[in-house]
Scaffold this motif. Structure first.
Motif, PDB file in Angstrom:
ATOM      1  N   GLY A  89     -66.556  -8.849  14.156  1.00 43.87           N
ATOM      2  CA  GLY A  89     -65.381  -9.698  14.281  1.00 43.87           C
ATOM      3  C   GLY A  89     -65.458 -10.812  13.260  1.00 43.87           C
ATOM      4  N   CYS A  90     -64.447 -10.932  12.424  1.00 41.00           N
ATOM      5  CA  CYS A  90     -64.437 -11.947  11.375  1.00 41.00           C
ATOM      6  C   CYS A  90     -63.398 -13.007  11.748  1.00 41.00           C
ATOM      7  N   LEU A  91     -63.865 -14.226  11.816  1.00 43.30           N
ATOM      8  CA  LEU A  91     -62.974 -15.368  12.016  1.00 43.30           C
ATOM      9  C   LEU A  91     -62.687 -15.893  10.611  1.00 43.30           C
ATOM     10  N   CYS A  92     -61.683 -15.335  10.006  1.00 44.48           N
ATOM     11  CA  CYS A  92     -61.478 -15.491   8.565  1.00 44.48           C
ATOM     12  C   CYS A  92     -61.409 -16.957   8.132  1.00 44.48           C
ATOM     13  N   GLU A  93     -60.655 -17.755   8.831  1.00 42.26           N
ATOM     14  CA  GLU A  93     -60.593 -19.179   8.508  1.00 42.26           C
ATOM     15  C   GLU A  93     -61.007 -19.967   9.737  1.00 42.26           C
ATOM     16  N   GLU A  94     -61.466 -21.169   9.512  1.00 47.66           N
ATOM     17  CA  GLU A  94     -62.048 -21.974  10.579  1.00 47.66           C
ATOM     18  C   GLU A  94     -61.088 -22.213  11.747  1.00 47.66           C
ATOM     19  N   ASP A  95     -59.806 -22.384  11.443  1.00 52.72           N
ATOM     20  CA  ASP A  95     -58.832 -22.721  12.478  1.00 52.72           C
ATOM     21  C   ASP A  95     -58.133 -21.506  13.084  1.00 52.72           C
ATOM     22  N   ASN A  96     -58.478 -20.306  12.646  1.00 49.72           N
ATOM     23  CA  ASN A  96     -57.805 -19.115  13.161  1.00 49.72           C
ATOM     24  C   ASN A  96     -58.096 -18.928  14.648  1.00 49.72           C
ATOM     25  N   THR A  97     -57.103 -18.461  15.358  1.00 50.91           N
ATOM     26  CA  THR A  97     -57.292 -18.151  16.772  1.00 50.91           C
ATOM     27  C   THR A  97     -57.438 -16.654  16.999  1.00 50.91           C
ATOM     28  N   ALA A  98     -57.089 -15.860  16.005  1.00 50.04           N
ATOM     29  CA  ALA A  98     -57.207 -14.412  16.115  1.00 50.04           C
ATOM     30  C   ALA A  98     -58.423 -13.933  15.326  1.00 50.04           C
ATOM     31  N   ILE A  99     -59.143 -13.020  15.927  1.00 50.04           N
ATOM     32  CA  ILE A  99     -60.327 -12.460  15.278  1.00 50.04           C
ATOM     33  C   ILE A  99     -59.956 -11.096  14.710  1.00 50.04           C
ATOM     34  N   VAL A 100     -60.375 -10.854  13.492  1.00 57.22           N
ATOM     35  CA  VAL A 100     -60.138  -9.554  12.859  1.00 57.22           C
ATOM     36  C   VAL A 100     -61.355  -8.682  13.130  1.00 57.22           C
ATOM     37  N   TRP A 101     -61.120  -7.569  13.837  1.00 60.34           N
ATOM     38  CA  TRP A 101     -62.222  -6.670  14.193  1.00 60.34           C
ATOM     39  C   TRP A 101     -62.199  -5.460  13.280  1.00 60.34           C
ATOM     40  N   PHE A 102     -63.359  -5.035  12.819  1.00 59.13           N
ATOM     41  CA  PHE A 102     -63.462  -3.809  12.027  1.00 59.13           C
ATOM     42  C   PHE A 102     -64.859  -3.228  12.161  1.00 59.13           C
ATOM     43  N   TRP A 103     -64.965  -1.920  11.894  1.00 58.94           N
ATOM     44  CA  TRP A 103     -66.262  -1.240  11.969  1.00 58.94           C
ATOM     45  C   TRP A 103     -66.991  -1.411  10.651  1.00 58.94           C
ATOM     46  N   LEU A 104     -68.261  -1.813  10.736  1.00 59.68           N
ATOM     47  CA  LEU A 104     -69.104  -1.946   9.549  1.00 59.68           C
ATOM     48  C   LEU A 104     -70.096  -0.799   9.569  1.00 59.68           C
ATOM     49  N   HIS A 105     -70.115  -0.027   8.470  1.00 60.95           N
ATOM     50  CA  HIS A 105     -70.997   1.134   8.382  1.00 60.95           C
ATOM     51  C   HIS A 105     -72.182   0.845   7.478  1.00 60.95           C
ATOM     52  N   GLU A 106     -73.255   1.595   7.674  1.00 57.69           N
ATOM     53  CA  GLU A 106     -74.470   1.437   6.886  1.00 57.69           C
ATOM     54  C   GLU A 106     -74.185   1.819   5.432  1.00 57.69           C
ATOM     55  N   GLY A 107     -74.855   1.149   4.517  1.00 64.08           N
ATOM     56  CA  GLY A 107     -74.683   1.480   3.095  1.00 64.08           C
ATOM     57  C   GLY A 107     -74.239   0.272   2.302  1.00 64.08           C
TER      58      GLY A 107
END
Ligand SMILES: [Zn+2]
Length: 128
Positions: A89-107
């Motif tokens: 989950g990436c909280l792209c900017e400090e004040d964001n209330t929405a978290i961007v979720w994505f799958w991170l793969h090995e490599g």
């Protein structure tokens, strides 16, 4: 056991004061044995393993504050994982209330689809 040790190492001595009253001097029982044991000397089990790992510069139970990364391609955010992928989950900017979720793969390091920060999955072995 500590009480037995205390009794063996502290011979009873009584001081006679001027008024005829008796007083027993305060003694530090551990001082005659060799001092108060340190945390490393008396730690057992999980605490002992953690202290030994910290001496070697390791943090097997993630008890220290995580390191700061810039999130660039050369210095990506390190994501420990016991598998070959992990949900991030990436909280792209400090004040964001929405978290961007994505799958991170090995490599290779991957970018957050919203802000472009780089994340890299690193295999992490559990202590036991
Ligand atoms: Zn982001």
């Amino acid at each position: 056991m500590a009480a037995r040790l205390l009794l063996r190492t502290c011979p009873l001595r009584v001081l006679q004061l001027r008024g005829g009253t008796a007083a027993r001097p305060l003694q530090r029982a551990m001082a005659s044995v060799g001092g108060i044991p340190t945390d490393e000397e008396q730690a057992t089990g999980l605490e002992r393993r953690t202290l030994q790992a910290l001496k070697q510069g390791k943090d097997p139970y993630s008890i220290l504050k995580p390191k700061q990364y810039t999130g660039t391609k050369t210095d990506p955010h390190i994501v420990p994982s016991i598998g070959n992928k992990r949900l991030v989950g990436c909280l792209c900017e400090e004040d964001n209330t929405a978290i961007v979720w994505f799958w991170l793969h090995e490599g290779e390091p991957q970018r957050c689809p919203e802000c472009g920060s780089h994340y890299k999955l690193v295999h992490h072995e559990l202590p036991h």
